[in-house]
Write a protein that holds these residues in place. Structure first.
Motif: not given
Length: 787
Positions: A592-611, A640-647
């Motif tokens: 989940n791309i944003g400005p570089p941040d030393d505290k996060s590099r988030d994963i995109l849980g949805f729509i990323s399946y095309g990649y 419990s497998w609760t999927a996040g939009e962004v994690t």
């Protein structure tokens, strides 16, 4: 960007629509009379298959067919519950996963800041350096999701980790870390469950493998733990209130020393008193039967690694819980953000559901979702009844409608919505016309301009994102091409229309390739190509310097560009390498791309399946498996497998969204059965992990739908270096080529293979893949040897 923070301060409006009235069974009958079958009887294991040795008898109850008894293995927190009746029974297995960190150093010994700020995906590079990644190493590369909960990080909301519900109810009930809901409190039974430090060491799972029943274990000391079960009452008929069943127990050294059963609310004697054990276990059997029937049509898969096939089933069960009536669309659950009506027409909710249900043979649900969406959310002019359209998703919609016809043969439902389908295509043609009026030297000439992301519409001046993102044209090209191929079946007099659509699709494809090649920055390593032509900065540079940036949400633009499969292989490889090398992936999943941040590099849980889909097409199997493992372990809560939009990869609790939940079913299906975009080749077992085959356990899938009919295979390796199995070719037609991959264990190579006892010709071998030849429906025996 954290979506909740993004939405703060932005005003959005949405139109509510009525609940869809058809169940999937009704919808299938309405669109294709005579195809719907009666519900199957509930599954029962024969008495000879039930083993209760070492179990503790917990009680008995009366059911429809007589007397039943309840037995549970209390020697271990994952011991099964067996319900034994007069004509067989049911075994509800348990499998919990720890919700706290494994004890391994996170980030493979690096710091979060190193991982977050690097352009390259350092974690992916490390995990792939020896080839196929190790699943446990991927799991331990970052803290588990929801292992570090702080309500302040969730804007004061209670940090629920899962929820329960039924098809018939229009809402869901959140379940919190202790096992409490908003109406029933487990810490009233055991006060220690109110202690967040103790509960942080919990294990979570689902009862019966995939049934949407919450199981939580809170350890006390060896041999002692609190055991909590929660599930929705499947017999309740409340429209919005989720009635729930509860069992809260203390297990001590193989016996339950205290147990309290509950139903929805605390006791209020004499009118409301706690249910007894018989009522609870009778409801549990009803719950089991209800959900087994709901998913009876899913293609059966046998996978040797724990939990994977259950994840696919659970995703479909959860979709029925999230969608009111099982069919009306909802993007999320529980929280007003994402469950609000302004999200109901979100295109990703529709496309991910239609795609996943089709791939697993759930045609009745697919028909209901399609019919409901085109009835309630597609207007006569093709525009959607939702705040902000995503241009590429119009094209993906057309592509999936063609897939629906290929798989189901249900022409009637598409004829019903023919005018709206044609209007959807017309939107793309008109946008293409606009681009052709631009000067030829304009970077956006011949490329469709429009929002790529729905949230663009929320800004004071959304025109900034009305741009020629490559993904808009790529998915438009794919959609127009795919719908053109089947349009004569939907509109028999529309051959001229289909020809025109195909010409437009070809024109768009040529312009995408031409423009993309002209915009590659070879001065960067790896070479860089932006999400739209004419940009001078990389997306990280633009997001840092330009406020706001026209390169906002590049993750969607890249994922959709690759999903469309309109690029030649060299350019597709270039885009993937660009993403991995310039900050667009996290542990191998689209970031989940944003400005570089030393505290996060988030994963995109949805729509990323095309990649991931493009990784598979290009035979980048190791990277595909890294995506699969990372998505399971870092985009879902453990057990419990609760999927996040962004994690985030720091252990926080993400916001749930349904399209993210449906990603694992898509990845697993393509791992096993995958067809190329041209509709010529079928690939079986193309991304099966070598470690799974090396386990010696059987793996495979049966009755998987394709455009050529149902297919399946089963493989099993032996210690003597052989692989045996069988393949059922598609039962309706024969693809140009069928390839079966025999991915030998790591360090081994395939040295010979026979099909029905006949050696394979050299032309029918590609590394570890063999070509199958036969007639529709033929079963082929496979025997191979590796060394």
């Amino acid at each position: 960007m954290d979506r909740r923070r993004f939405l703060q301060g932005l005003a959005a409006t949405g139109a509510a629509a009525g609940l869809a009235g058809l169940s999937p069974l009704d919808a299938a009958t309405a669109s294709n009379p005579g195809t719907a079958a009666a519900l199957p009887p509930p599954p029962r294991l024969p008495a000879s298959a039930l083993s209760i040795a070492g179990h503790t008898r917990l009680g008995a109850f009366r059911f429809e067919d007589g007397d039943w008894s309840v037995h549970e293995d209390l020697r271990d927190h994952d011991g099964a519950i067996t319900l034994q009746g007069p004509h067989g029974g049911c075994v509800l297995g348990k499998r919990t996963e720890p919700c706290d960190a494994s004890g391994q150093p996170p980030y493979l010994g690096m710091t979060l800041a190193q991982v977050a700020l690097a352009d390259a995906d350092l974690l992916a590079d490390r995990l792939l350096r020896h080839g196929e990644p190790d699943e446990l190493a991927v799991r331990d590369a970052a803290p588990p999701v929801a292992s570090r909960l702080d309500p302040e990080n969730h804007y004061g909301r209670l940090p629920w980790t899962t929820f329960v519900g039924t098809r018939q109810c229009a809402d869901t009930a959140a379940v919190y870390t202790s096992g409490s809901t908003r109406t029933y409190h487990s810490d009233q039974v055991f006060a220690e469950l109110h202690d967040p430090k103790r509960v942080a060491r919990r294990r979570e799972g689902l009862l019966g493998g995939w049934l949407p029943a919450v199981h939580k274990v809170v350890p006390l000391e060896p041999g002692r733990w609190y055991d909590v079960l929660v599930f929705a009452d499947v017999d309740a008929t409340d429209r919005f209130v989720v009635q729930t069943w509860h069992r809260t127990a203390l297990v001590e050294h193989g016996r339950i020393s205290k147990v309290v059963y509950g139903h929805s609310y605390p006791s209020y004697p004499p009118r409301r008193v706690a249910p007894d054990a018989a009522a609870f276990y009778r409801a549990l059997l009803r719950f089991h039967d209800y959900w087994q029937r709901e998913l009876a049509d899913a293609s059966p898969a046998v996978l040797p690694a724990a939990g994977w096939s259950d994840m696919a089933c659970y995703a479909f069960a959860r979709e029925l819980v999230v969608r009111p009536g099982g069919t009306y669309p909802k993007y999320g659950a529980v929280d007003r953000d994402y469950y609000g009506n302004e999200y109901d027409g979100f295109q990703d909710t529709f496309t991910s559901s239609l795609y996943a249900n089709l791939e697993w043979g759930r045609f009745a649900q697919a028909a209901a979702v399609l019919d409901g969406y085109f009835t309630d959310f597609v207007q006569p002019d093709g525009m959607i009844n939702m705040r902000g359209a995503e241009t590429g998703q119009f094209g993906l919609t057309l592509s999936l409608l063609a897939r629906y016809l290929h798989y189901t043969g249900d022409r009637a439902l598409l004829v019903k919505h023919r005018d709206k389908i044609e209007a959807t295509a017309q939107i793309l043609l008109e946008l293409h016309d606009e681009s052709l009026r631009l000067p030829r030297e304009n970077p956006g000439y011949g490329l469709i301009h429009g929002w790529n992301e729905s949230d663009a519409c929320l800004f004071p001046d959304p025109r900034l994102w009305w741009k020629p993102y490559y993904a808009n044209s790529a998915l438009a090209s794919r959609g127009l091409s795919d719908i053109a191929a089947v349009w004569p079946q939907i509109a028999p007099s529309g051959s001229g229309t289909s020809g025109h659509w195909q010409q437009r699709a070809d024109s768009l494809r040529r312009q995408i390739v031409r423009s993309l090649r002209a915009n590659v920055r070879h001065d960067l390593k790896p070479p860089y190509v932006g999400p739209l032509p004419g940009v001078k900065l990389t997306f990280r540079e633009s997001l840092t310097r330009e406020k706001p940036s026209e390169q906002q949400w590049p993750h969607r633009a890249y994922a959709e560009l690759l999903q469309a499969d309109v690029l030649p292989d060299d350019l597709a490889h270039l885009v993937i390498d660009c993403m991995r090398g310039h900050g667009a992936t996290s542990i191998g999943v689209v970031a989940n791309i944003g400005p570089p941040d030393d505290k996060s590099r988030d994963i995109l849980g949805f729509i990323s399946y095309g990649y991931a889909q493009q990784l598979l097409r290009l035979n980048r199997i190791d990277e595909y498996l890294l995506f699969l493992y990372a998505h399971r372990h870092h985009a879902h809560t453990p057990g419990s497998w609760t999927a996040g939009e962004v994690t985030d990869i720091g252990g926080g609790m993400p916001l749930f969204c349904m399209p993210a939940q449906l990603t694992i079913p898509l990845l697993l299906r393509w791992m096993l059965v995958f067809e190329d975009s041209a509709g010529q080749s079928l690939y079986l077992g193309r991304a099966v992990p070598r470690a799974w085959l090396a386990s010696g356990e059987p793996l495979g899938i049966s009755t998987a739908p394709t455009r050529w009919g149902r297919t399946g295979f089963e493989l099993q390796a032996a210690k003597d270096g052989t692989i045996r199995g069988s393949v059922s070719l598609p039962d309706r037609d024969t693809p140009t080529a069928v390839w079966l991959s025999l991915r030998a264990p790591a360090g081994k190579r395939l040295i010979e293979a026979t099909l029905d006892g006949h050696p394979i010709a050299a032309d029918d071998r590609r590394d570890d893949a063999v070509r199958l030849r036969g007639v529709p429906g033929q079963s082929i025996e496979v025997h191979a040897r590796y060394a």
